[in-house]
Write a protein that holds these residues in place. Structure first.
Motif, mmCIF file in Angstrom:
data_model
loop_
_atom_site.group_PDB
_atom_site.id
_atom_site.type_symbol
_atom_site.label_atom_id
_atom_site.label_comp_id
_atom_site.label_asym_id
_atom_site.label_seq_id
_atom_site.Cartn_x
_atom_site.Cartn_y
_atom_site.Cartn_z
ATOM 1 N N VAL A 1 0.960 -1.238 -0.046
ATOM 2 C CA VAL A 1 -0.107 -0.017 0.045
ATOM 3 C C VAL A 1 0.694 1.462 -0.125
ATOM 4 O O VAL A 1 0.467 2.456 -0.217
ATOM 5 C CB VAL A 1 -0.907 -0.177 1.209
ATOM 6 C CG1 VAL A 1 -1.923 -1.243 1.179
ATOM 7 C CG2 VAL A 1 -0.134 -0.016 2.633
ATOM 8 N N ALA A 2 2.192 1.141 -0.037
ATOM 9 C CA ALA A 2 2.862 2.330 -0.045
ATOM 10 C C ALA A 2 3.050 2.945 -1.411
ATOM 11 O O ALA A 2 2.601 2.191 -2.411
ATOM 12 C CB ALA A 2 4.627 1.690 0.121
ATOM 13 N N PRO A 3 3.129 4.325 -1.407
ATOM 14 C CA PRO A 3 2.835 4.944 -2.460
ATOM 15 C C PRO A 3 4.277 4.753 -3.712
ATOM 16 O O PRO A 3 5.103 5.407 -3.774
ATOM 17 C CB PRO A 3 2.829 6.291 -2.163
ATOM 18 C CG PRO A 3 3.556 6.437 -0.992
ATOM 19 C CD PRO A 3 3.380 5.201 -0.184
ATOM 20 N N GLY B 1 -6.963 -1.129 3.057
ATOM 21 C CA GLY B 1 -5.881 -0.251 1.877
ATOM 22 C C GLY B 1 -5.398 -1.477 0.977
ATOM 23 O O GLY B 1 -5.467 -1.038 -0.268
ATOM 24 N N ALA C 1 -6.234 -1.093 -3.034
ATOM 25 C CA ALA C 1 -5.043 -1.008 -4.201
ATOM 26 C C ALA C 1 -5.110 -2.440 -5.253
ATOM 27 O O ALA C 1 -5.005 -2.129 -6.394
ATOM 28 C CB ALA C 1 -3.546 -1.176 -3.474
ATOM 29 N N ARG D 1 -8.447 6.791 3.691
ATOM 30 C CA ARG D 1 -7.656 6.204 3.052
ATOM 31 C C ARG D 1 -6.850 7.056 1.714
ATOM 32 O O ARG D 1 -7.062 6.859 0.796
ATOM 33 C CB ARG D 1 -8.595 4.878 2.177
ATOM 34 C CG ARG D 1 -9.066 4.229 3.305
ATOM 35 C CD ARG D 1 -8.054 3.132 3.894
ATOM 36 N NE ARG D 1 -8.666 2.174 5.039
ATOM 37 C CZ ARG D 1 -8.988 2.571 6.213
ATOM 38 N NH1 ARG D 1 -8.723 3.741 6.617
ATOM 39 N NH2 ARG D 1 -9.639 1.678 6.848
ATOM 40 N N PRO D 2 -6.103 7.921 2.225
ATOM 41 C CA PRO D 2 -5.650 8.840 1.204
ATOM 42 C C PRO D 2 -4.726 8.142 0.358
ATOM 43 O O PRO D 2 -4.368 8.361 -0.868
ATOM 44 C CB PRO D 2 -4.817 10.080 1.972
ATOM 45 C CG PRO D 2 -4.551 9.303 3.248
ATOM 46 C CD PRO D 2 -5.822 8.311 3.518
ATOM 47 N N GLN D 3 -4.147 7.097 0.796
ATOM 48 C CA GLN D 3 -2.910 6.266 -0.044
ATOM 49 C C GLN D 3 -3.697 5.517 -1.237
ATOM 50 O O GLN D 3 -2.984 5.097 -2.113
ATOM 51 C CB GLN D 3 -2.170 5.553 0.874
ATOM 52 C CG GLN D 3 -3.031 4.211 1.347
ATOM 53 C CD GLN D 3 -3.858 4.338 2.706
ATOM 54 O OE1 GLN D 3 -3.635 5.545 3.192
ATOM 55 N NE2 GLN D 3 -4.319 3.338 3.039
ATOM 56 N N ALA D 4 -5.099 5.472 -1.136
ATOM 57 C CA ALA D 4 -5.700 5.061 -2.306
ATOM 58 C C ALA D 4 -5.969 5.741 -3.358
ATOM 59 O O ALA D 4 -6.181 5.334 -4.565
ATOM 60 C CB ALA D 4 -7.117 4.418 -1.731
ATOM 61 N N TRP E 1 -3.507 8.239 -4.109
ATOM 62 C CA TRP E 1 -2.225 8.966 -4.493
ATOM 63 C C TRP E 1 -2.094 8.685 -5.874
ATOM 64 O O TRP E 1 -1.100 9.723 -6.359
ATOM 65 C CB TRP E 1 -1.139 8.442 -3.703
ATOM 66 C CG TRP E 1 -0.652 7.004 -4.051
ATOM 67 C CD1 TRP E 1 -1.257 5.688 -3.826
ATOM 68 C CD2 TRP E 1 0.179 6.710 -5.211
ATOM 69 N NE1 TRP E 1 -0.395 4.682 -4.515
ATOM 70 C CE2 TRP E 1 0.488 5.405 -5.135
ATOM 71 C CE3 TRP E 1 1.267 7.506 -5.985
ATOM 72 C CZ2 TRP E 1 1.428 4.777 -6.226
ATOM 73 C CZ3 TRP E 1 2.057 6.833 -6.779
ATOM 74 C CH2 TRP E 1 2.043 5.716 -6.909
#
Length: 1410
Positions: free
Chosen positions: A949-951, A998, A1002, A1160-1163, A1165
């Motif tokens: 889930v890392a950008p 997350g 992704a 869930r802002p990483q979703a 990015w």
């Protein structure tokens, strides 16, 4: 008595009676027939008398009643005539030699043509660029009259020949090779001595050597030549020695050195054999000179030739060929063979033609970094530019860069067109080796560009196709080898074979390019079978080169490759290597697409030939070692070809089993153990493995079930022998693959026992066949589990030993997958007691699974997930250096490292199978869910999920990355499914549920075509699962409100904050899920096919060949898809009516986007902030009333606030290209037009209009507002306190666009921009105009300076005192003030002085003009 002749009217009976009388009389016939002898015998047998014992007698009694049938007569065989025997002294060997037409026989009969009597005519060197033009009026002085009627042109040519013979073409001396045998070297005399010798040596002139009089007639030629010779001799005797030497130097410096050598050799041949040559005299033209020879100085071939200058008094050497050995220390380079005068045509040594016999020049040392031409050895290896290799290796047979070893690609191409078949074959073999090494990556970093790309651009593909039509077997074999090297990557087939027993490992993507025709793109949901039928074989008549440029396989198929390969296999009967190469090429063609597989199947006689020749049911025993022929011998590659063809579609599999009698072949090669097949051990093992795999593929469609009853004892016996084979180390890879294939077959047969009658499927031709009930019942497969479970137990004992565990290959994976299919089929039996399978599941869990989950070794496997993951290591999916877009390959030619997804130590296959079994058990037995979910708590798995889930950008979509991502997505999906079931049973959400959510978000954007079922299940369960949103019950709502108050201050109703909106969104999750299921679900046909694959519905499965992975199923901005669909529907609707439930769709989509933005802002990015802003603008463009709704206003305001956060706003870039948007300025122009028409001063609408007008964005957006939509300024009444960004973002830095500044000033002066109805832009325009009129930058142009002064003068003359005060006394922006800016009480001194100068200058200009 004389016999009477037949008379008219007599019948056939009378003719027979006359014949009987003639034979009875025994008289001699009136005419004697003699046969000539054969051509080979000549007239040797002409004297022999004709034989009289065989006469042509007609007998009616022996004739048949019916005429003979018109059947072609057998071919006649040549044989010597009985009456013409061959001569006894004719040797058969000599007769064969006389008729031998081989090239060696031709080369041994070379007869030199006698050219000794022919004159050699050489061109004359001239000092002018073009020859002089001949005119008829010119007098021909000094030329004798020629008798006879001859044209002027003929007379001129004859005269020119005479003049050419008089003037010898002599030039500078070229350094020759070694002196020929018998060269004598002596000191050259001084100039004085030479003069004496020249004056006193008239007796040495034996006659003319060059002027022969050829061209004249009769005795006149000799007389004219002798006259010219005497004149030349007299002129030489009258010249002083100094003049002779000077003329010699001048001629030697002007004429060609090759002609000098030729003339000297000609002079030597005409002298007497025993005369010693001391100097050479040659008659010339009108001014004949004596030429002295220069010393011959040898030079190497690598040095440039230099002109030698002769000076009087310089010693010279004269060399004369006398048949003696050269003296030691001769300065010339040595020849491999010393020429002798007695040899044919070696009396005159032509040095230029002998230069090739010298030693190779030394290698050049590369002094610079310039690129050099790549040269390859005969094994395809790249040779270094300074490689000094011996010449006997055969690497120097080329003209360019003769000193370098090896051959370039151009030279190899040239050699493929040779008339010698061995050279053609050698060139093709070398090119095949070069391609193989290039695909293996051996040339990486050493060559500039791609070898394969260069070869295909040069037409190598069609060169191979032409070579396949060659009649020479060696060339044909080399062409097939090169074709296999080009098309087939060995590592690809090894990878796909080794992963066949993985979780859905038999399903693969087609190996075809992603660039498709427009027809394919417009086809939409058309089934693959219909596409294959609709397309023509030549792709709409496109020529093969155009097809090959985009797709190599299609280009080859358009050249009738398949019929040619069939002809080679059936008619020419090539050797084993060629057969294996052809089968490998056919396998690669079948992997390309359903269309290619169909063409391979439908090629006339191709499949039948392969079945009959390479899969016979009986054959002679074959031992270990090479075999002379594969025809009539079973071949595992042929079985693999049918397996790959069957994977392309269920119809192809059915035709193979029924029309080509593959059922009997399967029975033949499965019924016997590999050691009993009378084949080499490895080949027998591979053949048995491929037979299992072919049956497994057929069983995947519900076919071949009838074989199970016949081969049940064989399968049980093979399964019983597995534990013994697993316990006998070391594990053999081929044996492990065979065991895994057997288990995969049993898995598919077990699923067939649980299948029910299929429902009709819409328009899918492959799956719309009438369903038949399965021939396998549960009773027939229920006894397999007790045999497989011991195999699994024995393999798990080796888990703590990594080396032995890795050697097992896919066997543990296949055991786990079989148990999962077994319990799934058992639970679907309607007449069995559920308690039986539930108790058995508990037993398996307690005895096997729970101890396995508690082992530390399993944790080590989970820890290696991150290192082997393609998502965590995108560089592992980098395309190969020689990857071509027109020829798709997995790029596995060089192998894969052990710690990779496809490596030997990869944990993915085993963990995926383990998660699949845990999912099956937890789905059937809810009580086991919490126990089996313990695997999700592994630290290695948690760390792997955090990295996913890392950008980090996903790997670029290639053939290998698509294959790897599919298997990695399987593991993630199964883990998420197990986590969702476990979370639903827990009263308190676990801390890891947010991480799992997350990963689910992704994963949804990573799924590829073929995984539609997984995407649909994720949308149904994990993505919108309330248990995966722990923030809703753990203070997330309050935290959202508090965060907004810290960032924006307390504005508005606290009950309408972001926390309230998030709470409403959590309550509406079922409605949100329904909305996204409508707008994000794939096509129904694709979804049904994917469901049939993953649910084990065999008779609904259309094919194991997956769709082409052009792009992921869902885009990265899939949360905005409902809004995008609404915008497109409104744009395509001419009536202007909004679609049904527009408001509901917009609210659900905005709610979900707000949830993701908040928790869930990483979703999101991967979606740029500018793209998110564009999607929000689409909400206002859908309808003229939608944005006025209160829920829409609140949600859009919340999302706009998230975009304007300090940590997000710097990333807002409107000048770059945005996904799904052609041009943001065009969208903004439409937005301004819509705002001007329907906004009515809406503040939220106005905030979205103002956001792109910041100073750092393109000036085009501001020009669009102040230039084309200036009327919209009156509706932009957004207060300064509601501006989402700081006012300084609009005022700094100062505006530099002159046109925009003039528009600002005009809007202010004309009143279009007023502080009452547009306070924000009023303050912005004041700031920029004030900065411009008081700018005193010396670097600005005269135009800008003049515009600034003019604007300041007009400001001073304004009648509106308030506006003039604001423009002149503007100080800085301040949004806290009601006006939005601060004013100077009085102008600063510098500005006041500048204003006075400008005003005074304007007044003076006005007075002067008056």
């Amino acid at each position: 008595k004389m016999l009477s002749r037949p008379k008219p009217g007599e019948s056939e009976a009378d003719l027979l009676r006359f014949q009987s009388q003639f034979l009875a009389a025994g008289t001699a016939p009136a005419v004697r027939l003699l046969k000539k002898g054969s051509r080979r015998g000549g007239d040797a047998n002409a004297d022999q008398r004709p034989r009289q014992d065989h006469r042509d007698v007609v007998m009616l009694d022996n004739l048949p009643d019916l005429p003979p049938a018109l059947v072609p007569a057998p071919p006649k065989r040549a044989k010597p005539s009985a009456g013409c025997l061959l001569p006894e002294d004719d040797d058969p060997e000599e007769r064969l030699n006389r008729h031998d037409e081989h090239i060696t026989a031709v080369l041994t009969k070379i007869i030199e043509r006698d050219t000794s009597s022919e004159a050699v005519k050489l061109p004359v060197s001239s000092g002018v660029a073009f020859p002089l033009v001949f005119h008829r009026s010119q007098e021909r002085q000094g030329k004798p009259a020629i008798s006879g009627k001859r044209s002027i042109f003929a007379q001129e040519i004859a005269a020119r020949r005479v003049s050419e013979a008089r003037v010898p073409p002599i030039g500078e001396v070229v350094p020759p090779l070694d002196p020929p045998e018998g060269v004598v070297t002596c000191e050259a005399p001084t100039p004085g001595d030479q003069g004496q010798q020249l004056l006193g040596s008239t007796h040495s002139f034996q006659g003319p050597h060059l002027v022969t009089g050829k061209g004249l007639t009769g005795q006149e030629a000799e007389r004219e030549a002798q006259t010219i010779h005497e004149e030349n001799v007299a002129r030489l005797q009258a010249m002083p020695p100094e003049e002779i030497l000077w003329e010699q130097q001048r001629l030697l410096a002007q004429l060609d050195p090759g002609l000098v050598a030729f003339l000297r050799s000609r002079s030597h041949t005409q002298q007497q054999a025993g005369e010693k040559a001391t100097e050479m005299q040659r008659p010339g033209g009108p001014s004949t000179e004596v030429i002295k020879e220069k010393p011959i100085v040898p030079t190497s071939a690598s040095e440039p030739r230099k002109k030698d200058e002769l000076e009087p008094g310089t010693p010279e050497t004269l060399r004369v060929s006398k048949g003696l050995e050269p003296r030691t220390g001769s300065p010339g380079p040595a020849l491999p063979v010393t020429p002798h005068k007695e040899w044919l045509h070696m009396d005159a040594v032509e040095l230029e033609k002998l230069q090739w016999t010298q030693d190779l020049p030394p290698l050049r040392q590369q002094q610079t970094q310039e690129r050099m031409q790549a040269r390859f050895g005969l094994q395809g290896e790249l040779l270094a530019h300074n490689a000094d290799l011996p010449t006997h290796l055969g690497l120097h047979h080329h003209g360019e860069e003769a000193e370098r070893a090896g051959y370039s690609l151009q030279e190899l191409f040239h050699l493929t067109r040779s008339q010698v078949s061995q050279q053609r074959a050698l060139a093709l073999q070398v090119l095949a080796q070069v391609i193989s090494r290039a695909q293996a990556g051996e040339f990486g970093g050493q060559l500039v560009g791609s070898v394969l790309h260069l070869l295909l651009d040069a037409g190598f593909l069609f060169l191979l196709r032409f070579s396949l039509d060659d009649r020479v077997d060696g060339v044909l074999a080399a062409a097939v080898q090169a074709l296999r090297a080009l098309l087939v990557a060995p590592g690809d087939e090894e990878l796909l074979d080794s992963t066949f027993s993985w979780y859905h490992g038999a399903s693969v993507f087609p190996l075809m390019p992603r660039q498709e025709d427009e027809d394919d793109e417009d086809a939409g949901e058309e089934p693959p079978a219909e596409k294959a039928k609709r397309k023509s074989p030549e792709e709409g008549g496109r020529p093969p080169p155009d097809l090959a440029r985009h797709d190599v396989i299609k280009g080859l198929l358009a050249t009738n490759l398949l019929p040619r390969l069939r002809y080679v296999l059936e008619v020419t009967c090539p050797g084993p290597a060629v057969v294996l190469d052809i089968l490998a090429v056919l396998i690669r063609l079948a992997r390309h697409s359903l269309e290619s597989a169909t063409r391979v199947l439908e090629c006339p006689w191709l499949i039948k030939t392969v079945v009959q020749e390479f899969l016979p049911t009986s054959w002679a025993p074959v031992g270990v070692g090479p075999v002379p022929s594969l025809h009539g011998v079973p071949c595992s590659a042929a079985m693999k070809l049918f397996r790959v063809l069957a994977s392309a579609g269920r119809n192809i599999a059915a035709r193979l089993l029924s029309s080509f009698d593959l059922r009997s072949r399967l029975c033949r090669f499965i019924a016997e153990a590999p050691q009993e097949l009378a084949l080499p051990p490895e080949e027998a093992e591979t053949l048995s493995t491929e037979a299992f795999r072919l049956w497994a593929v057929a069983a995947s469609y519900g076919q071949g079930s009838d074989l199970y009853r016949e081969l049940y004892p064989v399968l049980v016996q093979a399964l019983q022998a597995v534990p013994q084979e697993l316990g006998a180390p070391p594990a053999r890879p081929l044996a492990m693959q065979r065991i895994a294939s057997l288990l995969t077959l049993l898995t598919q047969l077990t699923l067939a026992a649980s299948s029910t009658a299929p429902e009709p499927i819409s328009d899918c031709a492959e799956a719309s066949l009438p369903g038949t009930p399965s021939l396998i019942t549960w009773t027939q497969v229920s006894g397999l589990r007790p045999l497989v479970e011991p195999c699994l137990r024995q393999t798990l004992k080796l888990l703590p030993r990594p080396a032995m565990w890795n050697a097992l290959g896919p066997v543990p994976t296949a055991c786990l997958l079989f148990l999962g299919a077994y319990y799934q089929a058992w639970s679907q039996q309607p007449r069995l007691c559920p308690g039986d399978w539930l108790q058995d599941m508990e037993r398996l869990s307690e005895e096997l699974l729970l101890p396995l989950l508690s082992q530390p070794t399993l944790g080590n496997l989970c820890e290696s997930l991150r290192r082997c993951s393609p998502l965590c290591n995108p560089q592992s999916c980098a395309p190969a250096p020689e990857a071509l877009p027109s020829l798709v390959s997995l790029g596995c030619a060089g192998g894969r490292p052990p710690l990779s997804l496809a490596g030997a130590a990869s944990p993915f296959p085993f963990l995926t199978a383990l998660l699949s079994l845990c999912n099956t058990l937890s789905q059937i037995h809810k009580g086991l869910c919490s126990q089996l979910a313990a695997i999700l708590a592994s630290p290695g798995l948690q760390d792997y999920f955090l990295q996913c889930v890392a950008p980090v950008a996903a790997p670029r979509l290639t053939a290998f990355s698509a294959w790897a991502l599919r298997h990695e997505c399987h593991l993630q999906y199964l883990a998420l499914s197990l986590a969702q079931r476990a979370a639903a049973l827990q009263p308190v959400p676990a801390t890891s549920t947010a991480l799992h959510h997350g990963v689910a978000l992704a994963l949804l954007s990573w799924l590829l075509p073929g995984s539609e079922h997984l995407a649909h299940e994720l949308l149904l369960s994990c993505v919108f699962c309330p248990e995966f949103l722990p923030e809703r019950a753990s203070g997330g709502l309050e935290a959202a409100d508090f965060s907004d108050r810290l960032c924006l201050g307390s504005h508005g109703d606290p009950g309408c904050g972001r926390g309230t909106l998030l709470a409403e969104a959590c309550q509406d999750l079922p409605s949100i899920r329904s909305c996204y299921l409508i707008h994000c679900s794939p096509a129904r046909a694709s979804l049904l096919a994917s469901q049939a694959l993953y649910r084990g519905e065999l008779r609904r499965l259309p094919a194991l060949l997956l769709p082409l992975p052009k792009e992921p199923l869902l885009p990265t901005d899939w949360p905005f898809l409902p809004l995008i669909h609404l915008y497109h529907q409104a744009s395509d609707n001419p009536s202007g009516r909004p679609p049904a439930d527009t408001m509901g769709t917009a609210i659900r989509a905005l709610q979900w986007v707000l949830v993701l933005e908040s928790w869930r802002p990483q979703a999101l990015w991967a979606v740029p902030p500018a793209a998110r802003l564009a999607r929000l603008m689409c909400v206002f463009l859908v309808d003229s009333e939608l944005f006025r709704e209160t829920p829409i206003q609140r949600l859009v305001a919340g999302l706009l606030a998230r975009l304007c956060q300090p940590q997000v706003l710097p990333n807002l870039n409107l000048d770059c290209s945005l996904p799904g948007l052609t041009s943001f300025p065009d969208l903004y122009a439409s937005f301004l037009e819509h705002f001007e028409a329907v906004s009515f001063g809406d503040h939220l609408f106005g905030a979205l209009v103002l956001l792109p007008l910041q100073r750092r964005f393109s000036v085009t957006l501001r020009l669009a507002l102040f230039g084309e939509h200036v009327g919209a300024l009156r509706a932009l009444g957004l207060p300064l306190t509601q501006l989402p960004v700081a006012l300084e973002c609009y005022t700094e830095p100062p505006e530099g666009n002159l046109a925009l500044l003039q528009l600002y000033f005009r809007a202010l002066v004309t009143g279009a921009l007023c502080r009452r109805w547009c306070p924000v832009l009023y303050a912005v325009a004041l700031a920029h105009v004030n900065s411009f009129i008081f700018s005193q930058d010396p670097k600005c142009s005269d135009e800008v300076r003049a515009a600034s002064r003019s604007m300041l003068q007009k400001t001073w003359l304004l009648g509106d005192e308030g506006l003039r005060q604001h423009i002149l006394h503007y100080k800085l922006p301040n949004s806290a003030l009601p006006e939005g800016f601060e004013l100077y009480p009085q102008l600063p001194p510098l500005r006041q002085q500048y204003l006075q100068r400008v005003i005074s200058g304007a007044l003076q200009t006005g007075v002067s003009e008056t």
